[in-house]
Design an enzyme around this catalytic site. Sequence first.
Site, PDB file in Angstrom:
ATOM      1  N   THR A 409      33.770  36.255  27.585  1.00 46.03           N
ATOM      2  CA  THR A 409      34.477  36.999  26.545  1.00 46.03           C
ATOM      3  C   THR A 409      33.992  36.674  25.141  1.00 46.03           C
ATOM      4  O   THR A 409      33.259  35.705  24.933  1.00 46.03           O
ATOM      5  CB  THR A 409      35.994  36.733  26.643  1.00 46.03           C
ATOM      6  OG1 THR A 409      36.418  36.982  27.945  1.00 46.03           O
ATOM      7  CG2 THR A 409      36.812  37.569  25.712  1.00 46.03           C
ATOM      8  N   GLU A 429      35.189  39.918  31.465  1.00 45.29           N
ATOM      9  CA  GLU A 429      35.694  38.817  32.303  1.00 45.29           C
ATOM     10  C   GLU A 429      34.658  37.707  32.410  1.00 45.29           C
ATOM     11  O   GLU A 429      34.390  37.069  31.420  1.00 45.29           O
ATOM     12  CB  GLU A 429      36.127  39.340  33.670  1.00 45.29           C
ATOM     13  CG  GLU A 429      37.144  38.539  34.489  1.00 45.29           C
ATOM     14  CD  GLU A 429      37.200  37.041  34.379  1.00 45.29           C
ATOM     15  OE1 GLU A 429      37.756  36.570  33.370  1.00 45.29           O
ATOM     16  OE2 GLU A 429      36.770  36.325  35.298  1.00 45.29           O
ATOM     17  N   GLU A 448      37.049  42.452  35.848  1.00 44.01           N
ATOM     18  CA  GLU A 448      38.364  42.019  35.345  1.00 44.01           C
ATOM     19  C   GLU A 448      39.438  41.942  36.420  1.00 44.01           C
ATOM     20  O   GLU A 448      40.388  41.162  36.298  1.00 44.01           O
ATOM     21  CB  GLU A 448      38.822  42.963  34.231  1.00 44.01           C
ATOM     22  CG  GLU A 448      39.632  42.302  33.143  1.00 44.01           C
ATOM     23  CD  GLU A 448      38.768  41.397  32.278  1.00 44.01           C
ATOM     24  OE1 GLU A 448      39.131  40.221  32.134  1.00 44.01           O
ATOM     25  OE2 GLU A 448      37.737  41.867  31.753  1.00 44.01           O
ATOM     26  N   SER A 475      46.169  38.829  31.569  1.00 45.51           N
ATOM     27  CA  SER A 475      45.127  38.228  30.739  1.00 45.51           C
ATOM     28  C   SER A 475      45.686  37.004  30.020  1.00 45.51           C
ATOM     29  O   SER A 475      46.896  36.780  29.981  1.00 45.51           O
ATOM     30  CB  SER A 475      44.662  39.265  29.714  1.00 45.51           C
ATOM     31  OG  SER A 475      43.802  38.673  28.773  1.00 45.51           O
TER      32      SER A 475
HETATM   33  N1  GLU Z   1      39.489  37.643  31.816  1.00 48.31           N
HETATM   34  C1  GLU Z   1      39.969  36.713  30.851  1.00 48.31           C
HETATM   35  C2  GLU Z   1      41.330  37.087  30.356  1.00 48.31           C
HETATM   36  O1  GLU Z   1      41.586  38.225  30.142  1.00 48.31           O
HETATM   37  C3  GLU Z   1      39.094  36.674  29.691  1.00 48.31           C
HETATM   38  C4  GLU Z   1      37.796  36.172  30.076  1.00 48.31           C
HETATM   39  C5  GLU Z   1      37.455  35.001  29.314  1.00 48.31           C
HETATM   40  O2  GLU Z   1      37.740  34.810  28.174  1.00 48.31           O
HETATM   41  O3  GLU Z   1      36.815  34.261  29.898  1.00 48.31           O
HETATM   42  O4  GLU Z   1      42.127  36.231  30.145  1.00 48.31           O
END
Ligand code: GLU
Length: 599
Positions: A409, A429, A448, A475
């Site tokens: 991210t 993700e 995701e 998330s």
């Molecule tokens: N999929 C993660 C979330 O939405 C974010 C991915 C990440 O920051 O590594 O929390």
Amino acid sequence: MRRPVARNLAVLAVSAAVVSVGAAGPPTTETGTAEKVPVAVGYGGAVASVDADASAAGIEVLRKGGNAVDAAVATAAALGVTEPYSAGIGGGGYFVYYDAKSRTVHTIDGRETAPLTAGSDLFVEDGKAIPFAQAVSSGLGVGTPGTPATWQTALDKWGSRKLGTLLRPAERLARDGFVVDATFRSQTASNETRFRYFPDSAELFLPDGELPVVGSTFKNPDLARTYAELGRKGVGALYRGDLAEDIVDTVNEPPVDPGSGWNARPGELSVKDLAAYRAKLQKPTKTSYRGLGVYSIAPSSSGGTTVGEALNILEGTDLSKAGEDQYLHRYIEASRIAFADRGRWVGDPAFEDVPAKELLSQKYADSRACLIKDDAVLTSPLAPGDPRDPAACATGGTAAPTTYEGDSTTHLTAADKWGNVVAYTLTIEQTGGSGITVPGRGFILNNELTDFSFTPANPAVHDPNLPGPGKRPRSSIAPTIVLDQHDKPVVALGSPGGATIITTVLQTLTGFLDRGLPLVDAIAAPRASQRNGAQTDLEPGLYNSESKARLEAVGHSFRLNPEIGAATAVQRLPNGKWLAAAEKVRRGGGSAMVVHPVP
Ligand code: GLU
């Protein structure tokens, strides 16, 4: 109870280098790329992101009279080029906006959604959960992208420029190329094996079959064409046109090299899923902390409720006066408790009855704060409380461990000369997402949906994060804007890092608001991350500190984590001045810029 007030509202002394952006555009290095510095101060607006070309794209928009929302979209589009393994139009995210005129905060939930055909057993095969790594590099983990709809929604509501105009700097960057740095090369290296499963990914990201060389120019003409098409036709082209069909075909029949032996499970997205996608405008979460208003994203992300609950738990301790060990201890325990509640109560509110308001009540936080003892450590997994019926120091619930979440991210923060502010975290993700590039389109699809629990973390406890038709996976993203007593911005920030996003935002906020650290130092401070697990992650700066042994003596258990998060932030200074701040070292350092710098 008398609550201590925030300490760090004074104008900050800035010691680090300041980058200037004059009429001719951002300064460049010898290789032609924009310069990277972690802090910048000046007028006319500010942008902080992990990447200098991306920050420069936002600054170019501000310089030409665009606002913070315009700049955020331009920066995000550029991150889709230079950070293709973390963000892009194949993913989703959460956008938080402060409107200076009305002094109010608004948010967009641009999270990816599960197919309309998905059941709670989406990731179950033969009665068992599919191994996580296999779900990651598959069509099954791909949700309907939310990022293009987020950009269009933000621009329709608050922007002042057309999407096509704002995509232009990114389109140029994709066409003409950017200079490969060590982070890009190492992120490519960590994905090399699975990119080779998918020939379109290998062709794009392993030029001539090799890892991109540091200092070489990386071009993505397919993405330049895709951005040009979106600019011409609007984002509808991705949700309904031939681009939608390309996405659906790719997800349902992942273009895998048959010789690789990789079982790339197909997904089940349909053109109906894409046509039905909507980015959601929704109210922010709000917590009051040390007399300030802390605004963040509401569920489907757990970011706002979990950071907010932990802040409320910490509110009773004057962290500005606490010694370093007590500060760390309280911060770790508050985070442990907030994560226990997150696991039990937070999921997509369209499917789950999420008591977001109750989770954020001070009464509930006080009932949980009394669990914290200075001479002992709480045992994880800690049971959740019941925010609908707070019982002081209750420990009677059934505990469930925190489920795994990937960590990639990217986060950007922007402000303009009118005082508008954006905190925006976008993601595909995992670093490298699904690993699957849409053939001929130049972008990677997200994974995701692997943020869902594949099966309940503890079958005896309701899990609000099981898959469902059209459901958004929970998330941890937590773009956050803090306002003062007059509803004017103090600071805005966010970070990548999966579930560690929550702890990074929490620690940075307390470092800045309570511990008196300048913003860039609050970001740089070594991080600890406790997520209702037996061990707390520590970066080397803390793992090798004297505090560690003292905290272990009380009962803490630690494990080394080389790097947690990659935050960016902006701070409002008096008289229209802004400070932009980013990482000094993590992810190769971030990029802070302002339009008109002052020494
Ligand atoms: N999929 C993660 C979330 O939405 C974010 C991915 C990440 O920051 O590594 O929390």
